[in-house]
Motif scaffolding. Structure first.
Motif, PDB file in Angstrom:
ATOM      1  N   ASP A 226     -42.321 -24.159  19.757  1.00 49.11           N
ATOM      2  CA  ASP A 226     -42.160 -24.199  21.212  1.00 49.11           C
ATOM      3  C   ASP A 226     -40.983 -25.078  21.622  1.00 49.11           C
ATOM      4  N   VAL A 227     -40.889 -26.256  21.030  1.00 47.97           N
ATOM      5  CA  VAL A 227     -39.809 -27.181  21.386  1.00 47.97           C
ATOM      6  C   VAL A 227     -38.448 -26.569  21.080  1.00 47.97           C
ATOM      7  N   THR A 228     -38.293 -26.012  19.885  1.00 44.29           N
ATOM      8  CA  THR A 228     -37.007 -25.440  19.490  1.00 44.29           C
ATOM      9  C   THR A 228     -36.670 -24.198  20.314  1.00 44.29           C
ATOM     10  N   PHE A 229     -37.642 -23.294  20.477  1.00 44.69           N
ATOM     11  CA  PHE A 229     -37.387 -22.056  21.221  1.00 44.69           C
ATOM     12  C   PHE A 229     -37.066 -22.343  22.691  1.00 44.69           C
ATOM     13  N   THR A 230     -37.690 -23.370  23.264  1.00 43.63           N
ATOM     14  CA  THR A 230     -37.379 -23.742  24.646  1.00 43.63           C
ATOM     15  C   THR A 230     -35.919 -24.164  24.778  1.00 43.63           C
ATOM     16  N   SER A 231     -35.438 -24.938  23.807  1.00 44.20           N
ATOM     17  CA  SER A 231     -34.035 -25.352  23.847  1.00 44.20           C
ATOM     18  C   SER A 231     -33.100 -24.160  23.695  1.00 44.20           C
ATOM     19  N   LEU A 232     -33.491 -23.182  22.874  1.00 43.36           N
ATOM     20  CA  LEU A 232     -32.678 -21.979  22.705  1.00 43.36           C
ATOM     21  C   LEU A 232     -32.615 -21.185  24.004  1.00 43.36           C
ATOM     22  N   ALA A 233     -33.740 -21.134  24.733  1.00 43.33           N
ATOM     23  CA  ALA A 233     -33.744 -20.437  26.018  1.00 43.33           C
ATOM     24  C   ALA A 233     -32.780 -21.100  26.995  1.00 43.33           C
ATOM     25  N   ASN A 234     -32.702 -22.424  26.946  1.00 42.88           N
ATOM     26  CA  ASN A 234     -31.804 -23.145  27.843  1.00 42.88           C
ATOM     27  C   ASN A 234     -30.340 -22.954  27.483  1.00 42.88           C
ATOM     28  N   ILE A 235     -30.035 -22.803  26.212  1.00 46.65           N
ATOM     29  CA  ILE A 235     -28.647 -22.708  25.759  1.00 46.65           C
ATOM     30  C   ILE A 235     -28.150 -21.268  25.708  1.00 46.65           C
ATOM     31  N   PHE A 236     -28.942 -20.380  25.139  1.00 43.07           N
ATOM     32  CA  PHE A 236     -28.483 -19.011  24.890  1.00 43.07           C
ATOM     33  C   PHE A 236     -29.084 -17.966  25.826  1.00 43.07           C
ATOM     34  N   GLY A 237     -30.079 -18.340  26.607  1.00 42.61           N
ATOM     35  CA  GLY A 237     -30.685 -17.384  27.524  1.00 42.61           C
ATOM     36  C   GLY A 237     -31.247 -16.174  26.799  1.00 42.61           C
ATOM     37  N   GLY A 238     -30.784 -14.990  27.207  1.00 35.10           N
ATOM     38  CA  GLY A 238     -31.288 -13.755  26.637  1.00 35.10           C
ATOM     39  C   GLY A 238     -30.623 -13.326  25.355  1.00 35.10           C
ATOM     40  N   GLN A 239     -29.660 -14.114  24.848  1.00 38.29           N
ATOM     41  CA  GLN A 239     -28.913 -13.714  23.657  1.00 38.29           C
ATOM     42  C   GLN A 239     -29.586 -14.222  22.376  1.00 38.29           C
ATOM     43  N   VAL A 240     -30.898 -14.123  22.342  1.00 31.41           N
ATOM     44  CA  VAL A 240     -31.680 -14.599  21.196  1.00 31.41           C
ATOM     45  C   VAL A 240     -32.637 -13.496  20.753  1.00 31.41           C
ATOM     46  N   LEU A 241     -32.725 -13.297  19.440  1.00 31.07           N
ATOM     47  CA  LEU A 241     -33.810 -12.500  18.862  1.00 31.07           C
ATOM     48  C   LEU A 241     -34.799 -13.493  18.279  1.00 31.07           C
ATOM     49  N   GLY A 242     -35.953 -13.632  18.933  1.00 29.00           N
ATOM     50  CA  GLY A 242     -36.980 -14.556  18.480  1.00 29.00           C
ATOM     51  C   GLY A 242     -38.043 -13.820  17.683  1.00 29.00           C
ATOM     52  N   VAL A 243     -38.394 -14.347  16.519  1.00 34.43           N
ATOM     53  CA  VAL A 243     -39.365 -13.707  15.631  1.00 34.43           C
ATOM     54  C   VAL A 243     -40.463 -14.716  15.294  1.00 34.43           C
TER      55      VAL A 243
END
Length: 377
Positions: A295-312
């Motif tokens: 959760d902590v890491t993915f939240t930071s990714l949402a803040n930095i990359f927005g929709g340009q992430v493939l989360g698995v």
């Protein structure tokens, strides 16, 4: 349903301690005790256990050799007990590579300070692994050029919010499993993968298939003690075409590199100038979260990359990753989950599937090919 347990350890004191804890669960029946791996092999047919708890270091036949023999002759889920040292990490990874499904620190105080929580974690893990017995097959661990398959992971007290998260109950899943995908055409800046119980085998199966020319950085969050993550990263690096390293504070994200969150700490991505970098945070004073936390890491990714992430989200107990995936999804990111049948524990993937956050449910054998297709490698 009652699951039969075989306890294997050369210490009579430790066998008695494990027996006392497991015997408190009406779903678990201790059907035998062995002092070494050879005795365990001799008792397999007689006791027909559904799950085995196994020490790594024993006389006559050590735990690693015993796991190899068991998985070749009469496969059964195995939970290893290991010391939290560098040597213990290497031995445990060898045992997982040989076919063990999971492990716990042998010092129970390394799992949790509260005895009731320790007991709950141990009993739940044993029950969950016992349920996997029917899915195991008789195999001889491979020794290919790149690597053998590796199961299991390692939790300690910082990975669990409470024992109520470890019920292990599996609700019906409506999201159908797919074996292939059609490229969406989205542009990606990052691949992010979260995992817990069963994660090392799943991560290996995914990462070993990715090419050295993978177009984005890969962020990995695997629930694992701090003494294990560096050894695990080094092992993956030797087995994969991409590069894998334990993340360090200040690492700049590079395409074709995978960064494994250090155990016992949090990993976030932030901007320092124009280039996204990793920040490693020691939050030992916060017992309420997993360390590392998806959760902590993915939240930071949402803040930095927005929709340009493939989360698995791969196999694992609990619901870590659900809130991070929610934020990623709200920003337009793609979210995939490992399917139920290929998960050692369907807790984390189920959590995002039930919330409607997972767009696809994919078996672990097909996950890498689907990632390659979607990210246009």
């Amino acid at each position: 349903m009652v699951f039969k347990v075989l306890i294997v350890d050369d210490s009579a004191f430790y066998r008695r301690r494990v027996r006392e804890i497991l015997s408190e669960d009406r779903e678990l029946e201790i059907v035998g005790e062995a002092r070494n791996g050879q005795e365990a092999l001799d008792m397999l047919i007689k006791c027909a256990p559904d799950v085995v708890t196994m020490d790594v270091e024993m006389p006559v036949m050590d735990g690693i050799s015993a796991v190899k023999a068991i998985m070749t002759r009469r496969p059964v889920p195995i939970l290893m007990f290991s010391s939290l040292t560098h040597q213990g990490a290497q031995a445990t990874l060898d045992a997982l590579e040989a076919g063990a499904l999971d492990f716990l620190p042998k010092r129970f105080e390394d799992i949790a300070q509260d005895r009731r929580q320790v007991s709950g974690i141990l009993r739940t893990k044993v029950r969950l692994l016992a349920r996997r017995k029917g899915s195991l097959s008789r195999t001889i661990p491979s020794r290919s050029n790149r690597a053998p398959d590796m199961p299991a992971n390692a939790p300690r007290h910082s990975f669990f919010r409470s024992s109520t998260m470890l019920s292990g109950r599996q609700d019906s899943v409506t999201l159908p499993t797919v074996s292939s995908v059609t490229r969406s055409g989205k542009k990606y800046a990052c691949l992010a993968i979260g995992a817990s119980t069963g994660g090392p085998v799943a991560l290996h199966k995914v990462l070993a298939r990715l090419p050295a020319t993978f177009p984005t950085p890969i962020i990995l969050v695997q629930h694992m003690p701090g003494t294990f993550t560096n050894a695990f990263a080094q092992r993956l690096d030797s087995q994969c075409n991409i590069r894998v390293k334990e993340a360090a504070d200040g690492d700049e994200l590079k395409p074709g590199w995978a960064y494994l969150a250090p155990g016992g700490k949090q990993m976030v991505v932030e901007h320092r100038g124009p280039q996204p970098v990793l920040r490693i945070i020691d939050d030992a004073d916060n017992p309420a979260t997993y360390r590392p936390s998806v959760d902590v890491t993915f939240t930071s990714l949402a803040n930095i990359f927005g929709g340009q992430v493939l989360g698995v989200i791969l196999t694992g107990m609990g619901a870590d990753g659900r809130e991070g995936c929610r934020l990623l999804s709200q920003g337009g990111a793609s979210i995939w989950a490992q399917d139920q049948i290929s998960s050692v524990v369907y807790g984390m993937p189920q959590a995002i599937a039930k919330e409607g956050l997972a767009q696809k449910s994919i078996g672990i054998e097909n996950m890498a090919d689907c990632i390659i297709t979607e990210m246009a490698v």
